[in-house]
Write an enzyme that holds these catalytic residues in place. Structure first.
Site, PDB file in Angstrom:
ATOM      1  N   HIS A 194      39.518 -13.075 -22.067  1.00  0.00           N
ATOM      2  CA  HIS A 194      38.409 -12.871 -23.004  1.00  0.00           C
ATOM      3  C   HIS A 194      37.218 -12.161 -22.193  1.00  0.00           C
ATOM      4  O   HIS A 194      36.561 -11.255 -22.849  1.00  0.00           O
ATOM      5  CB  HIS A 194      38.070 -14.216 -23.498  1.00  0.00           C
ATOM      6  CG  HIS A 194      36.693 -14.307 -24.329  1.00  0.00           C
ATOM      7  ND1 HIS A 194      36.750 -13.999 -25.572  1.00  0.00           N
ATOM      8  CD2 HIS A 194      35.264 -14.207 -24.072  1.00  0.00           C
ATOM      9  CE1 HIS A 194      35.576 -14.129 -26.342  1.00  0.00           C
ATOM     10  NE2 HIS A 194      34.686 -13.822 -25.248  1.00  0.00           N
ATOM     11  N   GLU A 195      36.823 -12.665 -21.293  1.00  0.00           N
ATOM     12  CA  GLU A 195      35.807 -12.100 -20.432  1.00  0.00           C
ATOM     13  C   GLU A 195      36.124 -10.567 -19.796  1.00  0.00           C
ATOM     14  O   GLU A 195      35.331  -9.735 -19.966  1.00  0.00           O
ATOM     15  CB  GLU A 195      35.313 -12.734 -19.320  1.00  0.00           C
ATOM     16  CG  GLU A 195      34.870 -14.238 -19.505  1.00  0.00           C
ATOM     17  CD  GLU A 195      33.710 -13.996 -20.554  1.00  0.00           C
ATOM     18  OE1 GLU A 195      33.011 -13.293 -20.806  1.00  0.00           O
ATOM     19  OE2 GLU A 195      33.549 -15.121 -21.441  1.00  0.00           O
ATOM     20  N   HIS A 251      35.770  -8.056 -22.630  1.00  0.00           N
ATOM     21  CA  HIS A 251      34.162  -7.687 -22.892  1.00  0.00           C
ATOM     22  C   HIS A 251      33.916  -6.719 -21.533  1.00  0.00           C
ATOM     23  O   HIS A 251      32.960  -5.918 -22.091  1.00  0.00           O
ATOM     24  CB  HIS A 251      33.254  -8.736 -22.446  1.00  0.00           C
ATOM     25  CG  HIS A 251      33.040  -9.810 -23.756  1.00  0.00           C
ATOM     26  ND1 HIS A 251      32.725  -9.344 -24.849  1.00  0.00           N
ATOM     27  CD2 HIS A 251      33.108 -11.112 -23.787  1.00  0.00           C
ATOM     28  CE1 HIS A 251      32.607 -10.158 -25.750  1.00  0.00           C
ATOM     29  NE2 HIS A 251      32.592 -11.398 -25.037  1.00  0.00           N
ATOM     30  N   GLU A 278      32.704 -11.172 -30.062  1.00  0.00           N
ATOM     31  CA  GLU A 278      33.560 -12.380 -29.990  1.00  0.00           C
ATOM     32  C   GLU A 278      34.752 -12.414 -30.412  1.00  0.00           C
ATOM     33  O   GLU A 278      35.820 -12.451 -29.688  1.00  0.00           O
ATOM     34  CB  GLU A 278      32.602 -13.583 -30.155  1.00  0.00           C
ATOM     35  CG  GLU A 278      31.465 -13.872 -29.180  1.00  0.00           C
ATOM     36  CD  GLU A 278      31.451 -13.733 -27.933  1.00  0.00           C
ATOM     37  OE1 GLU A 278      32.517 -14.443 -27.339  1.00  0.00           O
ATOM     38  OE2 GLU A 278      30.653 -13.116 -27.349  1.00  0.00           O
TER      39      GLU A 278
END
Lengths: 192, 342
Positions: free
Chosen positions: B163-164, B167, B252
Site C-alpha cells: 500500500h505504501e 503511494h 487511500e
C-alpha cells in the site's frame, strides 16, 4: 481554409505517430528492465544456496538426495543463466526445477525442529523465503509489462508502427510446473 | 485488480496538483501582503504631507518572497522533517529478525512495483501504523511502527508495505509530503502571528481615537477588503488542514487497489487493516501534521469508523469498514475467476 484543416490533420497524425512510437520504445525498455530485475534476483538465489547447503549439510546426512537435487538444479540454472541468448522458456524451466528442489528441502528442514531452532537456519529460511518472493514478484512485473507491450503491438492502430519501432512480442515467463505453483504456499507459511 | 490502475495519469495528476498547491500557496501570501498594502494605502492617502504615507507595497514583496522561500524550504526538507517529527530511525543494517523481515518485505514490494527500494524507517510506537514520504520514487522513505511489526504476519506486513509503495509509485508522496510541510509551516506561523496580533491590538488601542475620525470617509470597498483580509489571516491554518483532508481520502482507496495488484492478495491487506483498526489506541508519536500520510488515521478519530457526510468532511481517511469491504470484494472476484480454470 481547406489547407488549414489539412495542415491540422497532418500535424495531429504526426503528433500521434511520434507519441505512439515513443510509447512502444518506452514499453520495450521497461520490459528489458523488468527482465534485468529477474536476472538480479535469480543470481541472488544462486549465491544464497551454497550457504544454505553448508548450514544444513551436517545435520541432515540422511537427506543427501534432497541436498544433491538442490545442488544439481542450481548448477543447471547457473549454466542456463550464463548462456548468452538463452530463451525465457529455458530460464523459466531451469529456475522452476530449482524452486521445486528448494521447496522440498525447506519442507524437510521443517520436519526437523532441532535444525529449525538453530538461529542460522531461521535466518536462512527468511532469506530464502524473501528471495523466492523477490523472484516471484520480479516475474510478475516482467509478465505484466510484457503483456502490456505485446497488447500494444497487436492493437490497431499501434500495430502499424510495430515494425518501425522494431517491436516483437516478448516471451512471457510461464509457470509450467504444477509442483512449483504449490511451493510458494509452503514457503510463505514459514515466515509466520 | 483485473484492470490495472492508470499509474501515469495518476503521476501526472499529482505533479500538476503539487504545482497548483505551490502557486496557490504563494498567491495566498501575495494577497495577504499586497491586500494589506492596499488597505494601508487607502487609509494613509489623505494623510497630511509630513505624515506617513504607505506608497510602496513592501509588505506584499516581503510576504511573497517569504512564501516562495518557505515553499522551497518545505520542498527540500519535507521528507526529513516528517520523519524527524515522528522520531523515526533508519534501519540501515537490520539487527533483529523482525527488522530483517521488514527490509526484505520492502525489497520485495519495490520489485513488484518496479521502483527503487525506498529507505526503511522504524518508529518506536506500540500502535500499528505506517506511512510513506518522499518527493519521488528515487528519494522515497517508508516508515512503520514497532507495533505493526509485532502485530502483522509476513503476508499482512507485505500488504501494508505494498500500500505504501503504491503511494510512492503514483507520486502521492510528493503532494502529501509537501502538504504536510506546508501545514506545519502555516500552523507555526499563525501561532506566532496570533501572539503578534494580540500585542498589536493593545498597541492600536492607544491611537484609536484619531483613526476613528478618519474611517468615516473611507468607501465601503475598503471595509470589505479589510474584513476579507483579516478573515484570511484567521482561516489560513484551517484551509491548509482542510486541503490535507481533501487530498488524502481518495488516494487511500487507490493505494489499496495497487497493493492488491502488487501482492495479488487483497485479502491479506483486508486482514491487516482489520487488525490495525482493532488496535484502536492512537499512534502517539505521529502528530496532526502528518496524519494524512498514514495508512490508518493515527489520531484514532471516530469518523474513520462511520460512513456518511460527517466522515466525508472531517476524516483524513475513508471509513475502514468500506476499505475492507472493497478489498474483500476484490478477493472474492479473484477467487471466482480462478475457480473455473482450476
Amino acid at each position: 481554409m481547406g489547407t488549414i484543416i489539412l495542415l491540422i490533420v497532418v500535424a495531429l497524425v504526426l503528433f500521434w505517430l511520434v507519441s505512439a512510437y515513443n510509447g512502444l520504445v518506452s514499453l520495450k525498455n521497461q520490459v528489458m528492465n523488468a527482465w534485468k530485475q529477474i536476472d538480479v534476483q535469480i543470481k541472488r538465489r544462486h549465491d544464497l544456496i551454497p550457504n544454505l547447503v553448508n548450514t544444513v549439510k551436517g545435520a541432515m546426512n540422511f537427506e543427501r538426495e534432497t541436498l544433491e537435487a538442490v545442488v544439481a538444479a542450481r548448477n543447471q540454472a547457473i549454466k542456463v543463466q550464463q548462456t548468452p541468448g538463452a530463451h525465457v522458456g529455458e530460464t523459466a524451466a531451469a529456475e522452476a526445477q530449482l524452486t521445486g528442489a528448494l521447496g522440498r528441502l525447506l519442507a524437510v528442514v521443517e520436519a526437523y525442529p532441532d535444525l529449525k531452532a538453530t538461529g542460522n537456519v531461521a535466518q536462512l529460511q527468511e532469506e530464502l523465503t524473501s528471495t523466492e518472493n523477490k523472484i516471484a514478484f520480479a516475474r510478475q512485473l516482467y509478465n505484466d509489462t510484457a503483456t502490456q507491450y505485446n497488447t500494444k503491438q497487436q492493437q490497431f492502430p499501434t500495430n502499424l508502427l510495430a515494425g518501425m519501432a522494431s517491436a516483437s512480442p516478448a516471451e512471457l515467463w510461464e509457470i509450467t510446473n504444477e509442483a512449483e505453483r504449490a511451493v510458494p504456499n509452503v514457503d510463505l507459511s514459514f515466515g509466520k | 485488480m483485473n484492470e490495472p490502475v492508470d499509474i501515469f495519469a495518476q503521476q501526472e495528476a499529482n505533479r500538476r496538483r503539487t504545482r497548483w498547491l505551490v502557486v496557490a500557496f504563494i498567491l495566498f501570501f501575495a494577497w495577504l501582503g499586497f491586500g494589506g498594502d492596499w488597505i494601508l494605502w487607502q487609509l494613509t492617502r489623505g494623510a497630511p504631507p509630513n505624515a506617513y504615507r504607505h506608497a510602496f507595497p513592501w509588505m506584499g514583496f516581503v510576504l511573497t518572497t517569504f512564501a516562495a522561500m518557505l515553499a522551497a524550504y518545505a520542498w527540500r526538507t519535507g521528507p526529513n522533517k516528517v520523519l524527524w517529527s515522528v522520531g523515526a530511525r533508519e534501519v540501515a543494517t537490520p539487527k533483529t529478525d523482525d527488522e530483517t523481515r521488514l527490509v526484505n518485505v520492502v525489497d520485495e514490494m519495490a520489485i513488484a512495483a518496479g521502483v527503487p527500494r525506498p529507505r526503511v524507517w522504524l518508529i518506536d510506537d506500540a500502535d500499528p501504523n505506517a506511512f510513506a514520504t518522499g518527493l519521488d520514487a528515487d528519494h522515497a522513505h517508508v516508515a512503520v511502527t514497532q507495533g505493526l511489526l509485532a502485530l502483522c504476519s509476513r503476508d499482512e506486513l507485505q500488504a501494508v508495505i505494498a500500500h505504501e509503495v503504491g503511494h510512492i509509485k503514483n507520486l502521492d508522496v510528493r503532494l502529501m509530503t509537501f502538504l504536510a510541510a506546508l501545514v506545519g509551516a502555516v500552523a507555526l506561523m499563525s501561532d506566532g502571528l496570533g501572539r503578534m496580533l494580540r500585542g498589536g491590538v493593545r498597541f492600536g488601542g492607544v491611537g484609536g481615537g484619531r483613526s476613528r475620525g478618519k474611517r468615516e470617509n473611507l468607501g465601503p470597498l475598503v471595509l470589505v477588503v479589510l474584513a476579507l483580509w483579516l478573515l484570511s489571516w484567521l482561516v489560513a491554518p484551517m484551509v491548509a488542514r482542510l486541503l490535507a483532508l481533501g487530498v488524502s481520502r481518495r488516494r487511500e482507496f487507490l493505494a489499496d487497489a495497487m497493493a492488491a495488484q502488487f501482492t495479488r492478495n487483497p485479502l491479506s491487506l483486508a486482514a491487516a487493516l482489520e487488525k490495525i483498526e482493532h488496535a484502536d489506541a492512537p499512534t502517539l508519536s505521529i502528530k496532526r501534521g502528518s496524519a494524512h500520510l498514514c495508512i490508518a488515521d493515527p489520531l484514532g478519530r471516530k469518523s474513520s469508523l462511520r460512513e456518511g457526510k460527517l466522515a466525508d468532511i472531517f476524516g483524513t481517511h475513508p471509513p475502514m469498514a468500506l476499505r475492507v469491504a472493497r478489498l474483500k470484494a476484490m478477493g472474492y472476484q479473484a477467487k471466482k475467476k480462478q475457480e473455473p480454470a482450476a
